[in-house]
Design a protein around this motif. Structure first.
Motif, PDB file in Angstrom:
ATOM      1  N   PHE A 173     -99.246  -4.282  35.417  1.00 35.32           N
ATOM      2  CA  PHE A 173     -99.594  -4.347  33.996  1.00 35.32           C
ATOM      3  C   PHE A 173    -101.073  -4.658  33.744  1.00 35.32           C
ATOM      4  O   PHE A 173    -101.506  -4.665  32.594  1.00 35.32           O
ATOM      5  CB  PHE A 173     -98.751  -5.429  33.294  1.00 35.32           C
ATOM      6  CG  PHE A 173     -97.282  -5.110  33.255  1.00 35.32           C
ATOM      7  CD1 PHE A 173     -96.761  -4.267  32.284  1.00 35.32           C
ATOM      8  CD2 PHE A 173     -96.415  -5.648  34.192  1.00 35.32           C
ATOM      9  CE1 PHE A 173     -95.399  -3.982  32.236  1.00 35.32           C
ATOM     10  CE2 PHE A 173     -95.049  -5.375  34.161  1.00 35.32           C
ATOM     11  CZ  PHE A 173     -94.545  -4.531  33.178  1.00 35.32           C
ATOM     12  N   GLY A 174    -101.845  -4.923  34.801  1.00 34.65           N
ATOM     13  CA  GLY A 174    -103.202  -5.432  34.629  1.00 34.65           C
ATOM     14  C   GLY A 174    -104.237  -4.424  34.224  1.00 34.65           C
ATOM     15  O   GLY A 174    -105.361  -4.813  33.857  1.00 34.65           O
ATOM     16  N   GLU A 175    -103.924  -3.130  34.279  1.00 33.85           N
ATOM     17  CA  GLU A 175    -104.850  -2.080  33.840  1.00 33.85           C
ATOM     18  C   GLU A 175    -106.247  -2.238  34.470  1.00 33.85           C
ATOM     19  O   GLU A 175    -107.272  -2.026  33.822  1.00 33.85           O
ATOM     20  CB  GLU A 175    -104.982  -2.086  32.303  1.00 33.85           C
ATOM     21  CG  GLU A 175    -103.687  -1.900  31.554  1.00 33.85           C
ATOM     22  CD  GLU A 175    -103.183  -0.467  31.568  1.00 33.85           C
ATOM     23  OE1 GLU A 175    -103.927   0.416  32.039  1.00 33.85           O
ATOM     24  OE2 GLU A 175    -102.045  -0.234  31.119  1.00 33.85           O
ATOM     25  N   ASN A 176    -106.267  -2.602  35.737  1.00 29.26           N
ATOM     26  CA  ASN A 176    -107.505  -2.807  36.502  1.00 29.26           C
ATOM     27  C   ASN A 176    -108.341  -3.990  36.004  1.00 29.26           C
ATOM     28  O   ASN A 176    -109.459  -4.190  36.471  1.00 29.26           O
ATOM     29  CB  ASN A 176    -108.373  -1.541  36.506  1.00 29.26           C
ATOM     30  CG  ASN A 176    -107.662  -0.368  37.165  1.00 29.26           C
ATOM     31  OD1 ASN A 176    -107.148  -0.495  38.279  1.00 29.26           O
ATOM     32  ND2 ASN A 176    -107.600   0.756  36.466  1.00 29.26           N
ATOM     33  N   MET A 177    -107.792  -4.765  35.086  1.00 33.55           N
ATOM     34  CA  MET A 177    -108.491  -5.957  34.588  1.00 33.55           C
ATOM     35  C   MET A 177    -107.886  -7.221  35.179  1.00 33.55           C
ATOM     36  O   MET A 177    -108.361  -8.329  34.912  1.00 33.55           O
ATOM     37  CB  MET A 177    -108.398  -5.995  33.052  1.00 33.55           C
ATOM     38  CG  MET A 177    -109.260  -7.032  32.351  1.00 33.55           C
ATOM     39  SD  MET A 177    -111.025  -6.754  32.395  1.00 33.55           S
ATOM     40  CE  MET A 177    -111.192  -5.438  31.185  1.00 33.55           C
ATOM     41  N   GLN A 178    -106.860  -7.107  36.018  1.00 29.46           N
ATOM     42  CA  GLN A 178    -106.127  -8.291  36.473  1.00 29.46           C
ATOM     43  C   GLN A 178    -107.008  -9.255  37.268  1.00 29.46           C
ATOM     44  O   GLN A 178    -106.819 -10.482  37.188  1.00 29.46           O
ATOM     45  CB  GLN A 178    -104.890  -7.888  37.298  1.00 29.46           C
ATOM     46  CG  GLN A 178    -105.159  -7.160  38.599  1.00 29.46           C
ATOM     47  CD  GLN A 178    -105.170  -5.652  38.431  1.00 29.46           C
ATOM     48  OE1 GLN A 178    -105.407  -5.154  37.344  1.00 29.46           O
ATOM     49  NE2 GLN A 178    -104.909  -4.948  39.535  1.00 29.46           N
ATOM     50  N   HIS A 179    -107.967  -8.732  38.024  1.00 29.60           N
ATOM     51  CA  HIS A 179    -108.808  -9.624  38.825  1.00 29.60           C
ATOM     52  C   HIS A 179    -109.771 -10.418  37.942  1.00 29.60           C
ATOM     53  O   HIS A 179    -110.085 -11.575  38.232  1.00 29.60           O
ATOM     54  CB  HIS A 179    -109.576  -8.816  39.870  1.00 29.60           C
ATOM     55  CG  HIS A 179    -108.680  -8.031  40.781  1.00 29.60           C
ATOM     56  ND1 HIS A 179    -107.725  -8.638  41.578  1.00 29.60           N
ATOM     57  CD2 HIS A 179    -108.560  -6.693  40.995  1.00 29.60           C
ATOM     58  CE1 HIS A 179    -107.066  -7.703  42.263  1.00 29.60           C
ATOM     59  NE2 HIS A 179    -107.550  -6.515  41.918  1.00 29.60           N
ATOM     60  N   VAL A 180    -110.246  -9.800  36.873  1.00 26.98           N
ATOM     61  CA  VAL A 180    -111.089 -10.515  35.905  1.00 26.98           C
ATOM     62  C   VAL A 180    -110.260 -11.571  35.186  1.00 26.98           C
ATOM     63  O   VAL A 180    -110.683 -12.719  35.015  1.00 26.98           O
ATOM     64  CB  VAL A 180    -111.712  -9.533  34.886  1.00 26.98           C
ATOM     65  CG1 VAL A 180    -112.595 -10.276  33.889  1.00 26.98           C
ATOM     66  CG2 VAL A 180    -112.510  -8.452  35.607  1.00 26.98           C
ATOM     67  N   LEU A 181    -109.067 -11.205  34.765  1.00 28.83           N
ATOM     68  CA  LEU A 181    -108.186 -12.152  34.076  1.00 28.83           C
ATOM     69  C   LEU A 181    -107.785 -13.311  34.983  1.00 28.83           C
ATOM     70  O   LEU A 181    -107.626 -14.446  34.514  1.00 28.83           O
ATOM     71  CB  LEU A 181    -106.935 -11.430  33.573  1.00 28.83           C
ATOM     72  CG  LEU A 181    -107.178 -10.480  32.404  1.00 28.83           C
ATOM     73  CD1 LEU A 181    -106.053  -9.461  32.283  1.00 28.83           C
ATOM     74  CD2 LEU A 181    -107.318 -11.265  31.103  1.00 28.83           C
ATOM     75  N   GLU A 182    -107.646 -13.044  36.262  1.00 27.46           N
ATOM     76  CA  GLU A 182    -107.299 -14.093  37.214  1.00 27.46           C
ATOM     77  C   GLU A 182    -108.351 -15.198  37.214  1.00 27.46           C
ATOM     78  O   GLU A 182    -108.032 -16.388  37.371  1.00 27.46           O
ATOM     79  CB  GLU A 182    -107.147 -13.494  38.618  1.00 27.46           C
ATOM     80  CG  GLU A 182    -106.723 -14.489  39.681  1.00 27.46           C
ATOM     81  CD  GLU A 182    -105.323 -15.041  39.466  1.00 27.46           C
ATOM     82  OE1 GLU A 182    -105.122 -16.250  39.730  1.00 27.46           O
ATOM     83  OE2 GLU A 182    -104.435 -14.287  39.035  1.00 27.46           O
ATOM     84  N   LEU A 183    -109.617 -14.821  37.005  1.00 26.40           N
ATOM     85  CA  LEU A 183    -110.694 -15.823  36.931  1.00 26.40           C
ATOM     86  C   LEU A 183    -110.487 -16.782  35.763  1.00 26.40           C
ATOM     87  O   LEU A 183    -110.964 -17.915  35.802  1.00 26.40           O
ATOM     88  CB  LEU A 183    -112.061 -15.123  36.770  1.00 26.40           C
ATOM     89  CG  LEU A 183    -112.500 -14.202  37.910  1.00 26.40           C
ATOM     90  CD1 LEU A 183    -113.775 -13.455  37.514  1.00 26.40           C
ATOM     91  CD2 LEU A 183    -112.718 -15.000  39.191  1.00 26.40           C
ATOM     92  N   ARG A 184    -109.786 -16.325  34.713  1.00 28.88           N
ATOM     93  CA  ARG A 184    -109.570 -17.140  33.514  1.00 28.88           C
ATOM     94  C   ARG A 184    -108.119 -17.598  33.400  1.00 28.88           C
ATOM     95  O   ARG A 184    -107.681 -17.991  32.318  1.00 28.88           O
ATOM     96  CB  ARG A 184    -109.941 -16.329  32.255  1.00 28.88           C
ATOM     97  CG  ARG A 184    -111.367 -15.814  32.199  1.00 28.88           C
ATOM     98  CD  ARG A 184    -112.427 -16.919  32.363  1.00 28.88           C
ATOM     99  NE  ARG A 184    -112.212 -18.053  31.499  1.00 28.88           N
ATOM    100  CZ  ARG A 184    -112.602 -18.099  30.204  1.00 28.88           C
ATOM    101  NH1 ARG A 184    -113.223 -17.062  29.672  1.00 28.88           N
ATOM    102  NH2 ARG A 184    -112.394 -19.179  29.484  1.00 28.88           N
ATOM    103  N   ARG A 185    -107.379 -17.546  34.495  1.00 32.77           N
ATOM    104  CA  ARG A 185    -105.950 -17.871  34.471  1.00 32.77           C
ATOM    105  C   ARG A 185    -105.662 -19.183  33.741  1.00 32.77           C
ATOM    106  O   ARG A 185    -104.696 -19.280  32.962  1.00 32.77           O
ATOM    107  CB  ARG A 185    -105.420 -17.956  35.905  1.00 32.77           C
ATOM    108  CG  ARG A 185    -103.996 -18.477  36.017  1.00 32.77           C
ATOM    109  CD  ARG A 185    -103.588 -18.723  37.450  1.00 32.77           C
ATOM    110  NE  ARG A 185    -103.255 -17.505  38.159  1.00 32.77           N
ATOM    111  CZ  ARG A 185    -102.039 -16.975  38.199  1.00 32.77           C
ATOM    112  NH1 ARG A 185    -101.033 -17.549  37.555  1.00 32.77           N
ATOM    113  NH2 ARG A 185    -101.806 -15.874  38.890  1.00 32.77           N
TER     114      ARG A 185
END
Length: 481
Positions: free
Chosen positions: A231-243
């Motif tokens: 579901f991360g639409e290639n943004m999951q790694h960026v979002l992980e930084l702000r978990r």
């Protein structure tokens, strides 16, 4: 004591303009926050439809230059107070007075201008809120701009920032050239990776995720889903930084608009104590579409964009089977041509069972929510979803796929204890949907007392904005004191 002030910045909002669920949120959440004592204001572009329908009701506020990168232009600002909320409208005829809201080659410049014009508006008003609450990619660069381009003023640096992702599928991805052209920012932010996203591109949404104090999504489950590859639409790694700063708060619905007891579009109003009157709306809708008038047949409603995301390819795969039962379908929506064509085919093949209205019609939407027994929503992903909230509030049980906000809001039927507010399935295939559809029909026809118990549970749930607004207020206080 001074009221806490929050500025919403969004690309659309009711009661002025709508293409999707974001507009419902902007039309409802600020109103509820104002009721709970906040100074709430909203900034939106002034689109063509608004210029035609609403401009005469607006008050002139200010005009000023907007200069950033390749943007050298003038903004005119108007305002109107609705339900205790001050709306500001930024006028730029070339950018915003067009037939559609989005989807143009110069969207980066259009919404770059809008975001800079919003920041300049704060200077023109000498109004610097405690919190700026931005929504989706069209406004996502504002937290970044306040901390960079406008950081020469302490007032901008002091503003706390909340950024809400309504749909991660749309991220405002543009060629790196627009970092300067649309935002007026140095190319160094691309080279060091802050703004960079994919090859040769930047992402407005990435800037919001990185620079906001808190990032929210519109349901708790969706907040977890977007950290995954699926579901991360290639943004999951960026979002992980702000978990640890990522918060899910489910949407509500506006009870002033969506209330079966007061809804002006219904043939007969009803509530839980007069639920038998719901059938009058069913008979009226059947007559309207030329379906056999039968208060006992299960009527299945759909009000939706007809897209892959909404799960309608699953439905078309098995629709021949679904229509073999004693059922009626009434569908309102438009979208992808393959789905529309399939629905037109079934409308011709099953004229006494299948009705399809292509497009959107607000009164008809209300009538379908009230008239239906079952509301079908087989979304492949659904950040929150509002339709299932409305349907439950109207005593219409939703049938949903278990994803996003649908998981958080629909309690699946439990045959053992007769509990539940709808039906749900977990698979991504048509067979999974067909199984739970068969269960829903079996329950409706063979266990009517269970069905009535579920209607009561659904209508007793509180889907108003009150609880969600309290969570946002808590969030604002957490970051701004």
């Amino acid at each position: 004591m001074t009221k806490k002030s929050v500025l919403f910045v969004a690309s659309e909002g009711l009661p002025f303009i709508k293409t999707g669920g974001l507009a419902d949120v902007i039309g409802s959440l600020p109103k509820e926050l104002a009721r709970q004592g906040l100074d709430v204001r909203v900034v939106m572009p002034l689109y063509l439809k608004m210029a035609i329908n609403n401009h005469n009701d607006f008050d002139y506020v200010s005009s000023y230059d907007v200069r950033a990168g390749d943007i050298q232009s003038m903004a005119n600002v108007y305002s109107q107070v609705v339900d205790g909320v001050t709306f500001y409208f930024i006028e730029h005829r070339d950018f915003f007075e067009r037939d559609e809201l989005y989807g143009y080659d110069d969207d980066a410049m259009r919404f770059g201008f809008f975001q800079h014009a919003t920041c300049r508006l704060l200077e023109a008003l000498n109004f610097f809120p405690n919190v700026i609450h931005t929504h989706d990619w069209h406004t996502a660069a504002i937290p970044f701009l306040c901390r960079t381009f406008y950081s020469y003023r302490e007032e901008f640096r002091a503003i706390k920032q909340v950024f809400t992702i309504h749909n991660l599928a749309f991220q405002g991805i543009f060629h790196e050239h627009y970092l300067w052209a649309a935002l007026g920012m140095d190319h160094g932010y691309y080279r060091d990776g802050v703004a960079r996203f994919h090859d040769d591109c930047i992402s407005f949404m990435k800037l919001g995720v990185l620079y906001a104090d808190k990032v929210t999504t519109v349901s708790e489950t969706y907040a977890k889903e977007i950290l995954t590859e699926e579901f991360g639409e290639n943004m999951q790694h960026v979002l992980e930084l702000r978990r640890h700063d990522l918060v899910g708060i489910v949407n509500g619905i506006d009870y002033d608009t969506w209330n079966s007891k007061t809804d002006q579009y219904l043939v007969k109003n009803y509530d839980l104590s007069t639920i038998a009157d719901k059938k009058a709306n069913k008979l009226a809708l059947q007559a309207q579409f030329g379906l056999p008038q039968d208060e006992n047949v299960i009527l299945i409603g759909i009000v939706s964009r007809l897209t892959w995301q909404k799960g309608f390819y699953l439905m078309t795969e098995v629709l021949s089977h679904l229509l073999q039962a004693h059922v009626q379908f009434v569908i309102l929506g438009n979208g992808e041509s393959d789905i529309e064509n399939a629905f037109h085919h079934f409308k011709s093949a099953y004229p006494e069972k299948f009705a399809f209205y292509r497009g959107y019609n607000e009164p008809l939407a209300h009538q379908i929510y009230a008239a239906s027994d079952l509301f079908l929503m087989p979304s492949m992903f659904e950040p929150c979803g509002i339709s299932q909230l409305i349907s439950m509030h109207y005593g219409t049980l939703p049938l949903v796929r278990e994803t996003g906000g649908l998981v958080d809001t629909v309690t699946p039927y439990n045959i053992e204890n007769k509990s539940g507010t709808g039906f749900s399935f977990g698979g991504r295939d048509a067979y999974s949907m067909k199984q739970v559809y068969d269960l829903a029909l079996q329950t409706y026809y063979d266990r009517p007392e269970d069905w009535q118990a579920m209607i009561q549970q659904a209508m007793e749930r509180d889907f108003s904005w009150t609880a969600s607004a309290e969570k946002y207020i808590w969030l604002y206080r957490e970051i701004s004191g």
